[in-house]
Design a protein around this motif. Sequence first.
Motif, PDB file in Angstrom:
ATOM      1  N   SER A  34       0.829  -1.224   0.000  1.00 51.16           N
ATOM      2  CA  SER A  34       0.000   0.000   0.000  1.00 51.16           C
ATOM      3  C   SER A  34       0.859   1.268   0.000  1.00 51.16           C
ATOM      4  O   SER A  34       0.345   2.365   0.237  1.00 51.16           O
ATOM      5  N   GLU A  35       2.149   1.115  -0.218  1.00 46.91           N
ATOM      6  CA  GLU A  35       3.112   2.238  -0.180  1.00 46.91           C
ATOM      7  C   GLU A  35       3.075   2.942   1.163  1.00 46.91           C
ATOM      8  O   GLU A  35       3.183   4.169   1.269  1.00 46.91           O
ATOM      9  N   GLY A  36       2.867   2.164   2.214  1.00 47.38           N
ATOM     10  CA  GLY A  36       2.920   2.720   3.558  1.00 47.38           C
ATOM     11  C   GLY A  36       1.618   3.373   4.003  1.00 47.38           C
ATOM     12  O   GLY A  36       1.598   4.080   5.008  1.00 47.38           O
ATOM     13  N   LYS A  37       0.528   3.113   3.247  1.00 50.86           N
ATOM     14  CA  LYS A  37      -0.723   3.809   3.590  1.00 50.86           C
ATOM     15  C   LYS A  37      -1.672   2.950   4.432  1.00 50.86           C
ATOM     16  O   LYS A  37      -2.627   3.469   5.001  1.00 50.86           O
ATOM     17  N   SER A  38      -1.421   1.643   4.516  1.00 52.65           N
ATOM     18  CA  SER A  38      -2.396   0.773   5.196  1.00 52.65           C
ATOM     19  C   SER A  38      -2.381   0.933   6.709  1.00 52.65           C
ATOM     20  O   SER A  38      -3.315   0.519   7.391  1.00 52.65           O
ATOM     21  N   ALA A  39      -1.300   1.499   7.271  1.00 51.27           N
ATOM     22  CA  ALA A  39      -1.240   1.678   8.732  1.00 51.27           C
ATOM     23  C   ALA A  39      -0.417   2.920   9.035  1.00 51.27           C
ATOM     24  O   ALA A  39       0.528   3.225   8.306  1.00 51.27           O
ATOM     25  N   PRO A  40      -0.790   3.640  10.107  1.00 47.12           N
ATOM     26  CA  PRO A  40      -0.070   4.883  10.414  1.00 47.12           C
ATOM     27  C   PRO A  40       1.277   4.602  11.076  1.00 47.12           C
ATOM     28  O   PRO A  40       1.382   3.734  11.945  1.00 47.12           O
ATOM     29  N   LEU A  41       2.297   5.335  10.660  1.00 48.47           N
ATOM     30  CA  LEU A  41       3.629   5.179  11.253  1.00 48.47           C
ATOM     31  C   LEU A  41       3.832   6.255  12.316  1.00 48.47           C
ATOM     32  O   LEU A  41       3.719   7.447  12.032  1.00 48.47           O
ATOM     33  N   THR A  87       9.044   3.664  -2.981  1.00 42.48           N
ATOM     34  CA  THR A  87       9.952   3.686  -4.124  1.00 42.48           C
ATOM     35  C   THR A  87       9.123   3.478  -5.395  1.00 42.48           C
ATOM     36  O   THR A  87       8.267   2.569  -5.426  1.00 42.48           O
ATOM     37  N   PRO A  88       9.365   4.300  -6.422  1.00 43.58           N
ATOM     38  CA  PRO A  88       8.591   4.094  -7.655  1.00 43.58           C
ATOM     39  C   PRO A  88       8.716   2.637  -8.130  1.00 43.58           C
ATOM     40  O   PRO A  88       9.811   2.078  -8.162  1.00 43.58           O
ATOM     41  N   ARG A  89       7.587   2.049  -8.419  1.00 42.64           N
ATOM     42  CA  ARG A  89       7.564   0.615  -8.747  1.00 42.64           C
ATOM     43  C   ARG A  89       8.457   0.276  -9.932  1.00 42.64           C
ATOM     44  O   ARG A  89       9.014  -0.823  -9.998  1.00 42.64           O
ATOM     45  N   GLU A  90       8.600   1.225 -10.872  1.00 40.17           N
ATOM     46  CA  GLU A  90       9.414   0.909 -12.057  1.00 40.17           C
ATOM     47  C   GLU A  90      10.906   0.894 -11.730  1.00 40.17           C
ATOM     48  O   GLU A  90      11.714   0.402 -12.507  1.00 40.17           O
ATOM     49  N   ALA A  91      11.270   1.400 -10.531  1.00 38.05           N
ATOM     50  CA  ALA A  91      12.690   1.427 -10.159  1.00 38.05           C
ATOM     51  C   ALA A  91      13.114   0.187  -9.359  1.00 38.05           C
ATOM     52  O   ALA A  91      14.283  -0.005  -9.063  1.00 38.05           O
ATOM     53  N   MET A  92      12.147  -0.667  -9.024  1.00 41.67           N
ATOM     54  CA  MET A  92      12.437  -1.812  -8.156  1.00 41.67           C
ATOM     55  C   MET A  92      13.437  -2.789  -8.772  1.00 41.67           C
ATOM     56  O   MET A  92      13.424  -3.026  -9.970  1.00 41.67           O
ATOM     57  N   GLN A  93      14.225  -3.412  -7.900  1.00 39.08           N
ATOM     58  CA  GLN A  93      15.234  -4.371  -8.361  1.00 39.08           C
ATOM     59  C   GLN A  93      15.046  -5.774  -7.785  1.00 39.08           C
ATOM     60  O   GLN A  93      15.647  -6.728  -8.247  1.00 39.08           O
ATOM     61  N   ASP A  94      14.266  -5.895  -6.741  1.00 40.53           N
ATOM     62  CA  ASP A  94      14.241  -7.146  -5.974  1.00 40.53           C
ATOM     63  C   ASP A  94      13.363  -8.227  -6.618  1.00 40.53           C
ATOM     64  O   ASP A  94      12.165  -8.015  -6.804  1.00 40.53           O
ATOM     65  N   PRO A  95      13.944  -9.417  -6.887  1.00 35.87           N
ATOM     66  CA  PRO A  95      13.135 -10.491  -7.503  1.00 35.87           C
ATOM     67  C   PRO A  95      12.001 -10.978  -6.596  1.00 35.87           C
ATOM     68  O   PRO A  95      11.001 -11.519  -7.075  1.00 35.87           O
ATOM     69  N   GLN A  96      12.171 -10.793  -5.287  1.00 35.43           N
ATOM     70  CA  GLN A  96      11.088 -11.193  -4.377  1.00 35.43           C
ATOM     71  C   GLN A  96       9.805 -10.415  -4.716  1.00 35.43           C
ATOM     72  O   GLN A  96       8.699 -10.894  -4.546  1.00 35.43           O
ATOM     73  N   TRP A  97       9.975  -9.205  -5.226  1.00 39.63           N
ATOM     74  CA  TRP A  97       8.858  -8.342  -5.600  1.00 39.63           C
ATOM     75  C   TRP A  97       8.290  -8.748  -6.952  1.00 39.63           C
ATOM     76  O   TRP A  97       7.089  -8.987  -7.104  1.00 39.63           O
ATOM     77  N   PHE A  98       9.193  -8.910  -7.949  1.00 42.14           N
ATOM     78  CA  PHE A  98       8.706  -9.224  -9.311  1.00 42.14           C
ATOM     79  C   PHE A  98       8.069 -10.587  -9.405  1.00 42.14           C
ATOM     80  O   PHE A  98       7.143 -10.808 -10.132  1.00 42.14           O
ATOM     81  N   ARG A  99       8.654 -11.539  -8.638  1.00 39.10           N
ATOM     82  CA  ARG A  99       8.292 -12.925  -8.868  1.00 39.10           C
ATOM     83  C   ARG A  99       7.180 -13.420  -7.942  1.00 39.10           C
ATOM     84  O   ARG A  99       6.745 -14.557  -8.070  1.00 39.10           O
ATOM     85  N   ASN A 100       6.779 -12.589  -6.999  1.00 34.34           N
ATOM     86  CA  ASN A 100       5.660 -12.958  -6.107  1.00 34.34           C
ATOM     87  C   ASN A 100       4.614 -11.857  -6.163  1.00 34.34           C
ATOM     88  O   ASN A 100       4.329 -11.219  -5.146  1.00 34.34           O
ATOM     89  N   PRO A 101       4.052 -11.545  -7.344  1.00 36.17           N
ATOM     90  CA  PRO A 101       3.195 -10.372  -7.457  1.00 36.17           C
ATOM     91  C   PRO A 101       2.064 -10.362  -6.422  1.00 36.17           C
ATOM     92  O   PRO A 101       1.382 -11.360  -6.248  1.00 36.17           O
TER      93      PRO A 101
END
Length: 550
Positions: free
Chosen positions: A359-366, A405-419
């Motif tokens: 949620s880009e940090g929006k689902s819970a208040p920090l 972080t802008p989604r198009e800048a991501m590098q981590d395979p954990q992110w790409f491969r577990n949508p």
Amino acid sequence: MSDYKFIAGDKKWWRQAVVYQIYPRSFADLNGDGIGDLAGMIDRVTYLKSLSIDAVWLSPFYPSELADGGYDVADYRNVDPRIGTLEEFDKLIEELHKVEIRVFVDIVPNHSSDQHEWFQAALKAGRGSAERERYIFHDGIGENGDIRPSELVSHFGPTGWTRVTEPDGTPGQWYLHLFAPEQPDFNWDNQEVRDDFIKTLRFWSDRGVDGFRIDVAHALTKDFSDGLPARNTMDIDPTKPDGSDPLFDRDEVHEIYREWRKVFNEYDPPRVAVAEASAPAHRLGAYASEETLGQAFNFDLLHADWNTKRFKHLISNSMKRAEKSGSSNTWVLSNHDVVRHPTRYGLPDKTDLVKWYISEGKSAPLDAKQGIDRARASTMLILALPGSTYLYQGEEIGLFEVADTPREAMQDPQWFRNPGKARSRDGCRIPLPWTTTGSSFGFGPGGSHLPMPADFGKYSVEANEADTNSVLNLYRTAIAMRRGLQCHEEINFIFNRNRSVLHFARPNGWQSFTNFGKSPVKLPKGKVLLSSQPLVGSQVPGETTVWLQA
Ligand code: NOJ
Ligand code: CA
């Protein structure tokens, strides 16, 4: 009272060391190409020394296609040209050793990169070849072999098998990868694989490396004699917590580490190691014995809520485990794989961190203040405990996780491969801000390989230096003070009727007192040495650790 001496040349130095993890691509970039480099580390040796740490651990800096942030190694005995050269590596070791900082490097033995010359040779050599024997190749199922050999997931995505194209251009065998397809698993039944890692350990030991962090140490040996594993989780089979899971924590993995130990002991001082092993708690000691790797990460605190009872329980258990194996404890609050702990502590308890990230940090208040207060207190708490503390770059300046972080800048395979199912670890791998302003906040003269948030300057080393109460100044004071206070590896809990208090003493009278609650509590007797927050008269404020001398 205690006759324990912490001596720099002590062969047991690793038992109670403060080790600072450097994620090389995000530490400091000297040549301005946006990627952290060895020259950048050499340039920051004075900074590292100012932390009073005993050692640094470098995450992989080897040649790699970066399918998994460098944990896909194409050449185990070289440096990624984007990061530097072997000569620069030697120089870094020399400069760090001059200021009595030791060096750990990361060994990634479960899998190589698919660009490794052995994997490329295996592709060319074809079915049944000696080259394929170094990895785990199997034929597929069905008439044409086009059904994967088993229904096995991987850490990064829905399948642990990928099909290759044979040298004649036809679809061919499948190979096993517990992580990304670019990370084929080695076959540890193969003697050449075993010999090659011994060569790698000697290569770095000969260059003066003091220790090794062993990646996925529990997964090297596999046993498929009862058929290929088919499962939809990468967790160890809970019905087999006894070394009989076909994929993980098999007893025979320790044969490998016993061989490695012989190599470590050829050196003076002996080289040391720490296992990144995911195994049932009662089996972790086997990785940490004097005959094997010597130490194993204890990741309990990475998942522990901020809670007196929980912390006390985890600490007691870890103490018992360490005593049994003859090793020392390890304490970790953050690393390059998990959400930074000020964020964890600033979010409401039980926040789903994956959802929060998605949620880009929006689902819970920090609650940033709460996060930092707890982070300061927990760091002082673990530094007071016997054993080694592993710190992750950026925690000493109070960095939070970056979730937007802008989604198009991501590098981590954990992110790409577990949508939709996993967070991106890029959030804790953003380059370090060194200055309050400027191009990439002093990370380097150019840009940065991952975008840095606009407000990053306020966390910079420069901003921290300017504030006497900053997180950085607390880390510096606490780590330096700990050196002088070091003593035998024991603690005694001191009873306090307030349930928010965790209070213990070391044999030399050094005490640590943590108030986990929000309300102030009465300061115990003793000389105050340091406090994570200013004391209010004789009251310890909420979410604060105080060190005292009885
Ligand atoms: C554990 C490492 O810490 C992580 O970053 C990596 O993705 C996996 N092992 C695979 O090497
Ligand atoms: Ca660079």
